[in-house]
Every structure is written in structure tokens, then in C-alpha cells.
Design an enzyme around this catalytic site. Sequence first.
Site, PDB file in Angstrom:
ATOM      1  N   GLY A 153       1.949   2.832  11.191  1.00  0.00           N
ATOM      2  CA  GLY A 153       2.810   4.005  11.086  1.00  0.00           C
ATOM      3  C   GLY A 153       3.360   4.492  12.406  1.00  0.00           C
ATOM      4  O   GLY A 153       3.900   5.592  12.485  1.00  0.00           O
ATOM      5  N   SER A 155       1.972  -2.439  10.270  1.00  0.00           N
ATOM      6  CA  SER A 155       3.419  -2.189  10.231  1.00  0.00           C
ATOM      7  C   SER A 155       4.233  -3.467  10.048  1.00  0.00           C
ATOM      8  O   SER A 155       5.238  -3.692  10.719  1.00  0.00           O
ATOM      9  CB  SER A 155       3.882  -1.447  11.495  1.00  0.00           C
ATOM     10  OG  SER A 155       3.315  -0.157  11.550  1.00  0.00           O
ATOM     11  N   LYS A 159       0.091   4.224  -0.259  1.00  0.00           N
ATOM     12  CA  LYS A 159      -0.578   5.401   0.314  1.00  0.00           C
ATOM     13  C   LYS A 159      -0.348   6.611  -0.592  1.00  0.00           C
ATOM     14  O   LYS A 159      -0.292   6.460  -1.822  1.00  0.00           O
ATOM     15  CB  LYS A 159      -0.120   5.628   1.761  1.00  0.00           C
ATOM     16  CG  LYS A 159      -0.351   4.392   2.640  1.00  0.00           C
ATOM     17  CD  LYS A 159      -0.182   4.676   4.110  1.00  0.00           C
ATOM     18  CE  LYS A 159      -0.451   3.408   4.915  1.00  0.00           C
ATOM     19  NZ  LYS A 159      -0.382   3.650   6.367  1.00  0.00           N
ATOM     20  N   ASN A 177       0.865  -1.181   0.000  1.00  0.00           N
ATOM     21  CA  ASN A 177       0.000   0.000   0.000  1.00  0.00           C
ATOM     22  C   ASN A 177       0.898   1.227   0.000  1.00  0.00           C
ATOM     23  O   ASN A 177       1.473   1.592   1.030  1.00  0.00           O
ATOM     24  CB  ASN A 177      -0.901  -0.012   1.245  1.00  0.00           C
ATOM     25  CG  ASN A 177      -1.760   1.246   1.344  1.00  0.00           C
ATOM     26  OD1 ASN A 177      -1.881   2.003   0.374  1.00  0.00           O
ATOM     27  ND2 ASN A 177      -2.354   1.469   2.503  1.00  0.00           N
ATOM     28  N   GLU A 194      -7.336   4.724   7.773  1.00  0.00           N
ATOM     29  CA  GLU A 194      -7.180   6.148   7.464  1.00  0.00           C
ATOM     30  C   GLU A 194      -8.424   6.685   6.760  1.00  0.00           C
ATOM     31  O   GLU A 194      -8.797   7.852   6.951  1.00  0.00           O
ATOM     32  CB  GLU A 194      -5.922   6.346   6.610  1.00  0.00           C
ATOM     33  CG  GLU A 194      -4.646   6.086   7.410  1.00  0.00           C
ATOM     34  CD  GLU A 194      -3.442   5.742   6.552  1.00  0.00           C
ATOM     35  OE1 GLU A 194      -2.384   5.480   7.138  1.00  0.00           O
ATOM     36  OE2 GLU A 194      -3.567   5.719   5.310  1.00  0.00           O
ATOM     37  N   GLU A 217      -5.738  -4.797  10.634  1.00  0.00           N
ATOM     38  CA  GLU A 217      -4.783  -3.720  10.864  1.00  0.00           C
ATOM     39  C   GLU A 217      -5.080  -3.069  12.199  1.00  0.00           C
ATOM     40  O   GLU A 217      -5.923  -2.164  12.264  1.00  0.00           O
ATOM     41  CB  GLU A 217      -4.809  -2.703   9.714  1.00  0.00           C
ATOM     42  CG  GLU A 217      -6.208  -2.308   9.222  1.00  0.00           C
ATOM     43  CD  GLU A 217      -6.202  -0.989   8.468  1.00  0.00           C
ATOM     44  OE1 GLU A 217      -5.150  -0.597   7.954  1.00  0.00           O
ATOM     45  OE2 GLU A 217      -7.257  -0.337   8.429  1.00  0.00           O
ATOM     46  N   HIS A 266      -9.779   1.126   4.781  1.00  0.00           N
ATOM     47  CA  HIS A 266      -8.533   1.328   5.521  1.00  0.00           C
ATOM     48  C   HIS A 266      -8.797   2.268   6.696  1.00  0.00           C
ATOM     49  O   HIS A 266      -9.642   3.168   6.610  1.00  0.00           O
ATOM     50  CB  HIS A 266      -7.456   1.913   4.602  1.00  0.00           C
ATOM     51  CG  HIS A 266      -6.085   1.898   5.194  1.00  0.00           C
ATOM     52  ND1 HIS A 266      -5.662   2.840   6.097  1.00  0.00           N
ATOM     53  CD2 HIS A 266      -5.047   1.040   5.019  1.00  0.00           C
ATOM     54  CE1 HIS A 266      -4.416   2.567   6.443  1.00  0.00           C
ATOM     55  NE2 HIS A 266      -4.016   1.476   5.808  1.00  0.00           N
TER      56      HIS A 266
END
Length: 255
Positions: free
Chosen positions: A175, A213, A11, A9, A100, A169, A98
Amino acid sequence: MKKNLIAGNWKMNASLEANDALVRAVLAGMGAQGADAFATVAVCVPAPYLAQVRALQSGSPLELGAQDVSCHEQGAFTGEVSAAMLREFGVRFCIVGHSERRQYHGETDAVVAQKAKIALAHGITPIVCVGETLEEREAGRTEETVKRQMAAVIHVNGHCISEICVAYEPVWAIGTGRTATPEQAQEVHALLRRQLAAATAHAERVHILYGGSMNAANAAGLLAQGDIDGGLVGGASLKAADFLQIIASAGRAAG
């Protein structure tokens, strides 16, 4: 034998020059490893670069993925990208839900479920993301959270549920440099497998990826777990050497 799935990914990180160098390096490394024998490898790239990466990976075992899709088929939805558009670019995988997107764009469980449905309708495999925040984990609500998120997708997609991928996740590990231990990750993956098994007789077909991660250092331990079928890889997918090491770990786990 079901191959592991390793999906990068990127991003919102990319440029024409960087993409060219990265994809060429990954393809060269995959060829040297014979990676297509033991892993399906994909890169989920920003929409403006789909055409470039499609041209770079054409004829190779590297699959193309997108990072999001509209829950609408077409119409007056400025800035949205439809599943039909993604399919025209040869997209095989698409990340939906996701953390985010959930956090910064307010995507609900219902929206995520609809995005998974529309991707499937256009022959694209959705990588459905689920996971708890640090607050939820510390409150003992991990199981409640991931089961609620997964239940929404199962409810909307019903008989097609064995055709999706799932990515666990833990939000607190994205992150941040923190990672769930292999045992913590396996516990949630096993929970998700049981939930899928209650909904379909083909739960073993579903790839359940770890997406918190994963990197070159921890991939082997995570991929050795019984219900971890690959990884949704963030920052490490932008470094060819690291990404290739993760792919190699998938090969050792498969062997």
C-alpha cells in the site's frame, strides 16, 4: 505443469453493488482469456460477502477465499469466524498472518501457525503471509525475519506443510506504491523454497506468491522469476481491468 495462483485480497473494501459488477467483469475476462488453463484465480472477500460472491462464482473457475480465520474451533469468541463456517460457504483459500493482522491485531507467529493448521484441518488452503518491515530490511534482517515466521508454521504443521501456500509480502511495499524489484523478490522466494525443501520432499508443490503491491505494470517481471508462483494482489484486485491484466501476465509466464 503447476498453474500460477493469483489471489485478490479485497481487504475491507466492498459493497453488494460493487461486488456484483467486479465479479461479473472478472468472470467475463477470465472466460475470454481461457484463464483456467494456466492459472488458479481466487478472490478473498470480507466475511459478510461470502454468500454473495459464492453465488456469483458458482460453477465458474473463480475460487472463493477468506481474509482470516479463528484459531479456535467454536465457542465464546465473539466476532470470530471459524474454519468450519468458512468451509460451509465453499471457501477454498484463506489468508492467514497478513502483515495488517500481525501489526494491528497483534497476531504472533504461533497464532498464525495455529490458524494455518485449523484451516488445513477443514480442507481450506491457508495462504500464509511472511515478510519484513522496512526497519528489518535496512538492518539486514530480512532472512532472519522470514525464516522465523516460516519456521513457526513448519513446526506446527509438519507433514502437511506441502499443502499450504506462502505469500511473501515485504511490509514496506504494501500500500505504499513501493515494490521489491523482481530480483529482490526472487531472492526471498528462493530462500523460502530452500527452507520448505528442508521440511518436505514436496516443496515444489507449494505456491509461493509475491504480495507486495503487485499491479498490472509490474506483474510480468515478477511472475517471470523462477520461484514466484503467482501473486497476492491488493488494490489492483478491486479493478477488473488491472486484475485481468495480472492474470494475463500469469498466462504469459506459464507459457
